[in-house]
Design an enzyme around this catalytic site. Structure first.
Site, mmCIF file in Angstrom:
data_model
loop_
_atom_site.group_PDB
_atom_site.id
_atom_site.type_symbol
_atom_site.label_atom_id
_atom_site.label_comp_id
_atom_site.label_asym_id
_atom_site.label_seq_id
_atom_site.Cartn_x
_atom_site.Cartn_y
_atom_site.Cartn_z
ATOM 1 N N THR A 199 -22.935 -25.638 -16.596
ATOM 2 C CA THR A 199 -22.970 -25.294 -15.176
ATOM 3 C C THR A 199 -23.554 -26.444 -14.354
ATOM 4 O OG1 THR A 199 -23.249 -22.961 -15.748
ATOM 5 C CG2 THR A 199 -23.838 -23.606 -13.514
ATOM 6 N N ARG A 203 -16.108 -30.500 -22.837
ATOM 7 C CA ARG A 203 -15.361 -30.082 -24.025
ATOM 8 C C ARG A 203 -14.589 -28.800 -23.739
ATOM 9 N NH1 ARG A 203 -19.874 -28.915 -27.924
ATOM 10 N NH2 ARG A 203 -20.846 -28.391 -25.943
ATOM 11 N N TRP A 215 -25.723 -22.891 -9.142
ATOM 12 C CA TRP A 215 -25.106 -21.669 -9.651
ATOM 13 C C TRP A 215 -24.803 -20.708 -8.509
ATOM 14 C CZ3 TRP A 215 -26.425 -16.470 -9.636
ATOM 15 C CH2 TRP A 215 -25.691 -15.644 -10.492
ATOM 16 N N LYS A 243 -26.439 -25.861 -19.051
ATOM 17 C CA LYS A 243 -26.091 -27.284 -19.142
ATOM 18 C C LYS A 243 -24.696 -27.562 -18.596
ATOM 19 C CE LYS A 243 -25.814 -28.587 -23.318
ATOM 20 N NZ LYS A 243 -24.376 -28.223 -23.391
ATOM 21 N N PHE A 281 -25.483 -28.201 -26.897
ATOM 22 C CA PHE A 281 -26.809 -27.705 -27.258
ATOM 23 C C PHE A 281 -27.909 -28.612 -26.703
ATOM 24 C CE2 PHE A 281 -24.299 -25.482 -30.645
ATOM 25 C CZ PHE A 281 -24.572 -24.207 -30.212
ATOM 26 N N LYS A 325 -21.887 -16.138 -27.627
ATOM 27 C CA LYS A 325 -22.288 -17.130 -26.637
ATOM 28 C C LYS A 325 -21.476 -17.054 -25.357
ATOM 29 C CE LYS A 325 -22.919 -22.140 -26.155
ATOM 30 N NZ LYS A 325 -21.899 -22.395 -25.124
ATOM 31 N N PHE A 327 -33.510 -19.952 -11.136
ATOM 32 C CA PHE A 327 -33.235 -18.515 -11.230
ATOM 33 C C PHE A 327 -34.010 -17.803 -10.115
ATOM 34 C CE2 PHE A 327 -31.524 -19.646 -15.229
ATOM 35 C CZ PHE A 327 -30.832 -18.570 -15.766
ATOM 36 N N ALA A 386 -21.868 -29.063 -31.464
ATOM 37 C CA ALA A 386 -22.940 -30.035 -31.672
ATOM 38 C C ALA A 386 -23.883 -29.632 -32.796
ATOM 39 C CB ALA A 386 -23.733 -30.242 -30.388
#
Length: 559
Positions: free
Chosen positions: A76, A97, A412, A74, A304, A108, A384, A276
């Site tokens: 990224t 954030r 990415w 998210k 999240f 994480k 991916f 969140a």
């Protein structure tokens, strides 16, 4: 095949511009910057105050499906979309954030994006950055110290030590601090009582910094913090303790938004960091509003999945700040949806269209929910290398049947060039003027009614249960004049339910409220559901074991 470089290696190799040149892209003058080295700066308050008469740009929220170990991307995608909008000639800014040290050293990892879609300097942003979290921790714990000091020196306010609700905080995962006893060692050390620590990102002070519109609002909100109750259940506040001024002094610089840049030298405001799953999960109002005055498009994220971050963005942040989002991007991956369809992590590289279709129900639920707020939706498929054409086609077809478009994004690996199609379509969606935003419940609904609305409409649960004491607390909050506040549900991010193992799109489940906390200063009521904890613990093998400082002064192992 040459291995793709790590995030930290990509970040370290970035060709960064002096921060003044990045600021100039938004017409922020040199004199409005408070530099933190060559590549970071805060933006002065006087300049921010002078923006009020300008029109707002378009506000775009990036949210996601429920997170899985397979990864969604998210943040990224938020960074990549901001770069993509700039690449197609749109004046765009990003609002994120600040990362917490807890996930960085836990499991994480950081929150600066990844691959070719990052904000930099990655090490600084993920660690101490500009000191905002330290200031928030200090202000929070100053109030805690003043509570115990007041009790020690005669307790003129009549605060019942058994009813002190203000805990301490630290920005670290530390399960040993969840429940503690303070003031042991005799009368000179104060009156012993049970309390505990929360992680800084769950602090009400963090929420206040992120929701306050200016210094005057900050001080007013700090003053409304309820630290505890007298025996007659009347509240004692930070203003009663005369703590507000000193707390605000500690938070002076933390209120100023931080400006950094992406790998492609586009401006990004990284400010505030509430989780969140246990807080409201959004970038600061100050940063978002400044960006809207300075850019034509503002891309922000909420933590999240959409059941947590997006719901709180819409029902708490937008409600309080008067924001009206123009479009929403929901990020999904083939891998994560296959996992929602029952595929083990070890088998995700193998094509499985049937599992993808089954797991896509999770995405479908989020699409329905976001549309329920009156905001148009587009899906970003974060690509991916293991995704197959059949899987991508099946996912696009599923989304199309819901009347929504899905775009494959390769930011990415490729940066802005891999997300140009999404950028074009998001700009068109935001410019289309079809948003008709409204929160999903009214201010005058009862607190338990608000919880039931979120559970029914967002989580698709059939009922809410609560301990008798919880219901009494909610009634007391309403009797004290706090019934108009929104609710901030704290629950697992991994499921629509309170059971993290219940993946996909469950419905008909029971949501149990374990505790409620009044955040009168932030302006919401925290509703703690299931087994969620406001102080996480470290995993068996924390990421901290693999982070080191080289003899050359470079940090290794951050992700």
């Amino acid at each position: 095949m040459t291995a793709f470089p790590s995030d930290i290696d990509i970040s370290r190799a970035a060709s960064k511009l002096p921060i003044a040149e990045v600021a100039a892209r938004l017409d922020i003058p040199d004199e409005a910057l408070v530099p933190y080295g060559r590549d970071k700066a805060k933006v002065e308050r006087a300049f921010l105050d002078g923006l009020s008469g300008r029109p707002d740009g378009k506000l775009i929220l990036v949210t996601a499906i429920n997170p899985t170990p397979a990864g969604e991307g998210k943040t990224t995608t938020t960074v990549g979309l901001g770069d993509g909008l700039n690449a197609i000639g749109r004046r765009a800014a990003i609002c994120l954030r600040e990362p917490s040290l807890g996930p960085c050293f836990g499991q994480k990892g950081g929150a600066a994006g990844g691959g070719r879609a990052q904000v930099v300097p990655m090490e600084d942003i993920n660690l101490h950055f500009t000191g905002d979290f330290h200031a928030i921790t200090s202000a929070h714990n100053l109030l805690a110290a003043m509570v115990d000091n007041h009790i020690h020196w005669g307790n003129a306010l009549g605060l019942d030590p058994r009813r002190v609700v203000w805990r301490r905080v630290v920005d670290m995962n530390d399960r040993a601090l969840r429940d503690i006893v303070v003031s042991l060692g005799g009368p000179s050390n104060g009156m012993p009582r049970e309390t505990g620590f929360d992680i800084t990102v769950a602090s009400e002070v963090m929420a206040i910094v992120c929701l306050a519109s200016d210094i005057a609002d900050l001080e007013a909100r700090l003053g409304r913090i309820v630290v505890g109750y007298r025996q007659d259940r009347s509240a004692v506040t930070a203003a009663d303790l005369k703590a507000t001024g000193a707390m605000a002094a500690l938070l002076r610089d933390a209120m100023l938004p931080n400006l950094v840049q992406t790998l492609e030298n586009n401006p990004a405001f990284v400010h505030g960091g509430p989780f969140a799953n246990i807080a409201h999960g959004c970038n600061s109002v100050v940063a978002t509003k400044a960006a809207l005055k300075l850019a034509d498009y503002v891309v922000t994220e909420a933590g999240f999945g959409a059941d947590l971050g997006a719901e709180k963005f819409f029902d708490i942040k937008c409600r309080m700040a008067g924001l009206r989002p123009d479009a929403t991007v929901i990020v999904a991956t083939v891998r994560a949806l296959k996992m929602n369809g029952g595929v083990a992590r070890s088998a995700l590289a193998s094509e499985n269209v049937e599992a993808l279709r089954k797991g896509a129900a999770n995405l479908g639920r989020h699409i329905e929910n976001v549309r329920g707020f009156g905001v148009p939706v587009i899906v970003a498929i974060n690509h991916f290398a293991t995704d197959t054409a059949a899987e991508l086609d099946a996912l696009k077809a599923y989304v199309a049947r819901m009347g929504v478009e899905a775009v494959v994004c390769r930011h990415w690996a490729e940066g802005s060039s891999g997300i140009l199609e999404l950028a074009q379509k998001v700009a068109a969606l935001a410019d289309g003027g079809t948003a008709d935003f409204a929160p999903i419940y009214a201010d005058d609904l009862s607190l338990i009614g608000k919880v039931e609305t979120v559970v029914r409409r967002i989580y698709r649960g059939k009922a809410v249960t609560a301990e008798p004491q919880v219901m009494k607390e909610l009634e007391r909050f309403e009797a004290a004049g706090f019934g108009h506040l929104p609710v901030c549900l704290a629950k697992t991010p991994y499921s629509f339910s309170t059971d993290p193992a219940l993946i996909g799109a469950p419905e008909g489940h029971i949501v149990h409220i374990r505790d409620v906390r009044l955040s009168a200063g932030a302006g919401f009521v925290v509703v703690i559901c299931g087994d969620i904890l406001t102080m996480p613990g470290l995993p068996r093998t924390p990421a901290a074991e693999h982070i080191s400082l080289g003899l050359d002064g470079l940090i290794e192992g951050l992700s």
